[in-house]
Design an enzyme around this catalytic site. Structure first.
Site, PDB file in Angstrom:
ATOM      1  N   GLY A 121       0.829  -1.209   0.000  1.00 35.23           N
ATOM      2  CA  GLY A 121       0.000   0.000   0.000  1.00 35.23           C
ATOM      3  C   GLY A 121       0.862   1.256   0.000  1.00 35.23           C
ATOM      4  O   GLY A 121       2.092   1.182   0.038  1.00 35.23           O
ATOM      5  N   HIS A 150      -9.128   9.035  -1.577  1.00 30.93           N
ATOM      6  CA  HIS A 150      -9.164  10.225  -0.718  1.00 30.93           C
ATOM      7  C   HIS A 150      -9.124  11.482  -1.602  1.00 30.93           C
ATOM      8  O   HIS A 150      -8.919  11.391  -2.808  1.00 30.93           O
ATOM      9  CB  HIS A 150      -7.975  10.204   0.251  1.00 30.93           C
ATOM     10  CG  HIS A 150      -8.101   9.170   1.324  1.00 30.93           C
ATOM     11  ND1 HIS A 150      -7.424   7.975   1.288  1.00 30.93           N
ATOM     12  CD2 HIS A 150      -8.853   9.135   2.448  1.00 30.93           C
ATOM     13  CE1 HIS A 150      -7.747   7.256   2.346  1.00 30.93           C
ATOM     14  NE2 HIS A 150      -8.621   7.933   3.070  1.00 30.93           N
ATOM     15  N   VAL A 163       1.244   3.544   2.355  1.00 27.64           N
ATOM     16  CA  VAL A 163       1.994   3.709   3.609  1.00 27.64           C
ATOM     17  C   VAL A 163       3.073   2.640   3.722  1.00 27.64           C
ATOM     18  O   VAL A 163       4.241   2.927   4.012  1.00 27.64           O
ATOM     19  CB  VAL A 163       1.036   3.655   4.822  1.00 27.64           C
ATOM     20  CG1 VAL A 163       1.822   3.601   6.131  1.00 27.64           C
ATOM     21  CG2 VAL A 163       0.092   4.852   4.812  1.00 27.64           C
ATOM     22  N   GLY A 164       2.693   1.389   3.454  1.00 29.50           N
ATOM     23  CA  GLY A 164       3.644   0.286   3.573  1.00 29.50           C
ATOM     24  C   GLY A 164       4.828   0.461   2.643  1.00 29.50           C
ATOM     25  O   GLY A 164       5.972   0.183   3.016  1.00 29.50           O
ATOM     26  N   SER A 197      -5.687   6.189  12.579  1.00 29.52           N
ATOM     27  CA  SER A 197      -6.114   7.322  11.757  1.00 29.52           C
ATOM     28  C   SER A 197      -6.666   8.423  12.660  1.00 29.52           C
ATOM     29  O   SER A 197      -7.209   8.146  13.739  1.00 29.52           O
ATOM     30  CB  SER A 197      -7.214   6.840  10.815  1.00 29.52           C
ATOM     31  OG  SER A 197      -7.967   7.920  10.333  1.00 29.52           O
ATOM     32  N   SER A 198      -6.598   9.658  12.165  1.00 34.91           N
ATOM     33  CA  SER A 198      -7.140  10.781  12.953  1.00 34.91           C
ATOM     34  C   SER A 198      -8.665  10.703  13.081  1.00 34.91           C
ATOM     35  O   SER A 198      -9.245  11.410  13.907  1.00 34.91           O
ATOM     36  CB  SER A 198      -6.747  12.111  12.318  1.00 34.91           C
ATOM     37  OG  SER A 198      -7.206  12.174  10.995  1.00 34.91           O
ATOM     38  N   CYS A 199      -9.316   9.842  12.284  1.00 33.31           N
ATOM     39  CA  CYS A 199     -10.783   9.749  12.388  1.00 33.31           C
ATOM     40  C   CYS A 199     -11.225   9.002  13.647  1.00 33.31           C
ATOM     41  O   CYS A 199     -12.424   8.886  13.896  1.00 33.31           O
ATOM     42  CB  CYS A 199     -11.386   9.143  11.133  1.00 33.31           C
ATOM     43  SG  CYS A 199     -11.053   7.407  10.958  1.00 33.31           S
ATOM     44  N   LYS A 203     -10.217   1.003  14.171  1.00 29.56           N
ATOM     45  CA  LYS A 203      -8.903   1.552  14.533  1.00 29.56           C
ATOM     46  C   LYS A 203      -8.807   1.820  16.036  1.00 29.56           C
ATOM     47  O   LYS A 203      -7.743   1.659  16.642  1.00 29.56           O
ATOM     48  CB  LYS A 203      -8.613   2.821  13.714  1.00 29.56           C
ATOM     49  CG  LYS A 203      -8.336   2.517  12.249  1.00 29.56           C
ATOM     50  CD  LYS A 203      -7.122   1.618  12.112  1.00 29.56           C
ATOM     51  CE  LYS A 203      -6.711   1.287  10.709  1.00 29.56           C
ATOM     52  NZ  LYS A 203      -5.575   0.363  10.633  1.00 29.56           N
ATOM     53  N   TRP A 235     -16.251  17.771  -4.395  1.00 31.18           N
ATOM     54  CA  TRP A 235     -17.345  17.285  -3.556  1.00 31.18           C
ATOM     55  C   TRP A 235     -17.589  18.206  -2.354  1.00 31.18           C
ATOM     56  O   TRP A 235     -16.633  18.710  -1.757  1.00 31.18           O
ATOM     57  CB  TRP A 235     -17.053  15.890  -3.015  1.00 31.18           C
ATOM     58  CG  TRP A 235     -16.870  14.850  -4.049  1.00 31.18           C
ATOM     59  CD1 TRP A 235     -17.046  14.983  -5.410  1.00 31.18           C
ATOM     60  CD2 TRP A 235     -16.450  13.500  -3.829  1.00 31.18           C
ATOM     61  NE1 TRP A 235     -16.768  13.797  -6.035  1.00 31.18           N
ATOM     62  CE2 TRP A 235     -16.402  12.870  -5.091  1.00 31.18           C
ATOM     63  CE3 TRP A 235     -16.116  12.758  -2.701  1.00 31.18           C
ATOM     64  CZ2 TRP A 235     -16.031  11.540  -5.252  1.00 31.18           C
ATOM     65  CZ3 TRP A 235     -15.746  11.436  -2.848  1.00 31.18           C
ATOM     66  CH2 TRP A 235     -15.706  10.829  -4.105  1.00 31.18           C
ATOM     67  N   THR A 279      -2.661  11.818  10.487  1.00 29.21           N
ATOM     68  CA  THR A 279      -3.685  12.643   9.853  1.00 29.21           C
ATOM     69  C   THR A 279      -3.879  12.163   8.405  1.00 29.21           C
ATOM     70  O   THR A 279      -3.313  11.154   7.996  1.00 29.21           O
ATOM     71  CB  THR A 279      -3.216  14.123   9.914  1.00 29.21           C
ATOM     72  OG1 THR A 279      -4.310  14.937   9.590  1.00 29.21           O
ATOM     73  CG2 THR A 279      -2.046  14.393   8.981  1.00 29.21           C
ATOM     74  N   TYR A 335     -14.766   2.479  10.170  1.00 29.04           N
ATOM     75  CA  TYR A 335     -13.293   2.442  10.120  1.00 29.04           C
ATOM     76  C   TYR A 335     -12.703   2.920  11.451  1.00 29.04           C
ATOM     77  O   TYR A 335     -11.773   2.314  11.995  1.00 29.04           O
ATOM     78  CB  TYR A 335     -12.844   3.343   8.970  1.00 29.04           C
ATOM     79  CG  TYR A 335     -11.364   3.398   8.750  1.00 29.04           C
ATOM     80  CD1 TYR A 335     -10.677   2.298   8.258  1.00 29.04           C
ATOM     81  CD2 TYR A 335     -10.633   4.562   8.998  1.00 29.04           C
ATOM     82  CE1 TYR A 335      -9.311   2.349   8.030  1.00 29.04           C
ATOM     83  CE2 TYR A 335      -9.272   4.625   8.774  1.00 29.04           C
ATOM     84  CZ  TYR A 335      -8.619   3.520   8.289  1.00 29.04           C
ATOM     85  OH  TYR A 335      -7.262   3.575   8.069  1.00 29.04           O
TER      86      TYR A 335
HETATM   87  O1  GFB Z   1     -10.156  12.598   1.722  1.00 26.65           O
HETATM   88  P1  GFB Z   1     -11.577  12.391   2.097  1.00 26.65           P
HETATM   89  O2  GFB Z   1     -12.334  11.381   1.326  1.00 26.65           O
HETATM   90  O3  GFB Z   1     -11.567  12.016   3.626  1.00 26.65           O
HETATM   91  O4  GFB Z   1     -12.392  13.774   1.945  1.00 26.65           O
HETATM   92  P2  GFB Z   1     -12.121  12.489   5.039  1.00 26.65           P
HETATM   93  C1  GFB Z   1     -11.953  14.974   2.526  1.00 26.65           C
HETATM   94  C2  GFB Z   1     -12.860  16.112   2.125  1.00 26.65           C
HETATM   95  O5  GFB Z   1     -12.656  16.400   0.731  1.00 26.65           O
HETATM   96  C3  GFB Z   1     -14.363  15.866   2.285  1.00 26.65           C
HETATM   97  C4  GFB Z   1     -13.894  16.534   0.067  1.00 26.65           C
HETATM   98  O6  GFB Z   1     -14.975  17.042   2.761  1.00 26.65           O
HETATM   99  C5  GFB Z   1     -14.813  15.586   0.839  1.00 26.65           C
HETATM  100  O7  GFB Z   1     -16.178  15.899   0.611  1.00 26.65           O
HETATM  101  N1  GFB Z   1     -13.716  16.230  -1.358  1.00 26.65           N
HETATM  102  C6  GFB Z   1     -13.847  17.118  -2.370  1.00 26.65           C
HETATM  103  C7  GFB Z   1     -13.402  15.035  -1.902  1.00 26.65           C
HETATM  104  N2  GFB Z   1     -13.666  16.513  -3.552  1.00 26.65           N
HETATM  105  C8  GFB Z   1     -13.365  15.221  -3.285  1.00 26.65           C
HETATM  106  C9  GFB Z   1     -13.044  14.111  -4.113  1.00 26.65           C
HETATM  107  O8  GFB Z   1     -12.999  14.171  -5.325  1.00 26.65           O
HETATM  108  N3  GFB Z   1     -12.776  12.922  -3.477  1.00 26.65           N
HETATM  109  C10 GFB Z   1     -12.812  12.815  -2.116  1.00 26.65           C
HETATM  110  N4  GFB Z   1     -12.532  11.616  -1.545  1.00 26.65           N
HETATM  111  N5  GFB Z   1     -13.153  13.853  -1.322  1.00 26.65           N
HETATM  112  C11 GFB Z   1     -11.411  10.060   5.581  1.00 26.65           C
HETATM  113  C12 GFB Z   1     -12.074   8.815   6.059  1.00 26.65           C
HETATM  114  O9  GFB Z   1     -12.307  11.092   5.753  1.00 26.65           O
HETATM  115  O10 GFB Z   1     -10.259  10.367   6.307  1.00 26.65           O
HETATM  116  C13 GFB Z   1     -11.105   7.718   6.177  1.00 26.65           C
HETATM  117  O11 GFB Z   1     -13.141   8.505   5.215  1.00 26.65           O
HETATM  118  C14 GFB Z   1      -9.744   8.107   6.727  1.00 26.65           C
HETATM  119  O12 GFB Z   1     -11.667   6.816   7.045  1.00 26.65           O
HETATM  120  C15 GFB Z   1      -9.249   9.437   6.219  1.00 26.65           C
HETATM  121  O13 GFB Z   1      -9.802   8.171   8.113  1.00 26.65           O
HETATM  122  C16 GFB Z   1      -8.041   9.916   6.958  1.00 26.65           C
HETATM  123  O14 GFB Z   1     -11.042  13.302   5.659  1.00 26.65           O
HETATM  124  O15 GFB Z   1     -13.455  13.128   5.011  1.00 26.65           O
END
Ligand code: GFB
Length: 315
Positions: free
Chosen positions: A13, A179, A15-16, A107-109, A140, A202, A164, A136
């Site tokens: 992955g 992400h 990180v790995g 994870s920070s979540c 964790k 988004w 984070t 998730y």
């Molecule tokens: O990175 P992300 O999916 O993780 O989304 P979280 C972060 C923010 O970016 C959210 C916005 O507010 C999304 O709505 N965003 C905008 C987008 N455009 C996009 C896009 O195209 N793709 C994505 N993915 N987001 C994660 C957790 O939460 O944090 C995991 O779901 C993990 O479990 C990770 O812990 C560290 O920060 O919201």
């Protein structure tokens, strides 16, 4: 000097693979790895047999089912079951085979949705979690507590790091499951190629996120492995955050996209802010070294190279 035998669980992955690169630079480790085809970490007996044969002294636990906000909220059963199983298998098999030291990555979540900002380690289990990644987060939290319990009951040095939001080389660029940083790199790259007038991001663009370049996490992990008495869990962050809209403009600049950025409010925002308090880790002498601007350039160069070589990860 005898090298320490280190098992990096989950070395393929993002990180790995950063951990593997870092371990290879540090000559004190003799690194052991296994691909998913060689070892299914969700199978306890297979884990035990592998650890009995390889006899690592030290384990870094980077294996996880991960994904962005949409993937987490769509597949909560997979996120909870897979991550709980990985945690209990790897921790227990490590204990049974005499591993002296294990570093579990979370994870920070794990912290409450409305935790004080920046979030100190003491905020754990003080309030409700963010619903989009509750499954998730619970897995964790269980992993972190499992390590602390084995340390307390059995005296083994099992401890955790809570990074984070991460990004960097070898990220997952799936348009829906990734992400935000890889998601936006991919979208802005395609929009530039296709000369699209606008790109939608988004949510509302207002959530604040902290981003750490994955090689910085790898250096923090080896720093933690060298501490004689590490905390049960410690935050690993960059130290400052940006809004998602600001991030989108930075990614657009990095990619060279010149069109408009619009908001897709049908998609979730997730937690409003999750900036980690990193004073505990900094007090032990570690600081990050890659800022967001440089990290985005490195990530985009890696994306382009992977795309050209037809090896882009999109899971
Ligand atoms: O990175 P992300 O999916 O993780 O989304 P979280 C972060 C923010 O970016 C959210 C916005 O507010 C999304 O709505 N965003 C905008 C987008 N455009 C996009 C896009 O195209 N793709 C994505 N993915 N987001 C994660 C957790 O939460 O944090 C995991 O779901 C993990 O479990 C990770 O812990 C560290 O920060 O919201």
């Amino acid at each position: 000097m005898k090298k320490r035998r280190l098992f990096i669980a989950g070395h393929t992955g993002m990180v790995g693979s950063a951990l593997l690169r870092e371990a290879q630079c540090r000559e004190v480790f003799d690194t052991v790895t296994a691909t998913r085809a060689q070892l299914d970490l969700r199978d306890f007996n297979a884990c035990l047999a592998f650890m009995e044969e390889q006899r690592p002294e030290c384990v870094i636990f980077a294996a996880a089912k991960v994904g962005g906000i949409l993937s987490n909220s769509t597949y909560p059963a997979d996120f909870l079951y897979d991550n709980l199983t990985l945690a209990s298998n790897i921790v227990h098999a490590s204990f049974k085979t005499g591993v002296q030291r294990l570093l579990f990555l979370g994870s920070s979540c794990i912290y409450p949705k409305l935790a004080p900002q920046p979030i100190p380690e003491s905020a754990l289990l003080t309030g409700p979690l963010e619903p989009t990644n509750e499954a998730y987060a619970i897995a964790k939290i269980a992993g972190l507590k499992l390590c602390a319990a084995y340390r307390k009951q059995h005296g083994v040095l099992f401890h955790s790091a809570m990074p984070t939001n991460l990004y960097g080389l070898g990220d997952n660029y799936h348009p829906d499951h990734s992400h935000v940083i890889p998601g936006l790199i991919h979208r802005f790259h395609l929009a530039t190629e296709q000369q699209l007038p606008e790109v939608a991001i988004w949510g509302t663009g207002t959530p604040l996120r902290e981003f750490l370049y994955v090689d910085d996490l790898a250096s923090a992990c080896f720093h933690l492995l060298n501490l004689d008495n590490p905390p049960d869990w410690v935050n690993v962050g960059y130290g400052s955050d940006v809004s998602i809209l600001e991030l989108a403009h930075s990614v657009a600049r990095t990619v060279g996209y010149q069109g408009r950025i619009v908001l897709d409010s049908s998609k979730p925002d997730g937690t409003p802010r999750k900036l980690l308090d990193t004073s505990l880790l900094r007090s032990t002498g570690w600081t990050p070294s890659v800022n967001l601007e440089d990290g985005l350039k490195l990530a985009y160069a890696d994306y382009q190279a992977a795309k050209a070589a037809n090896r882009l990860r999109s899971l």
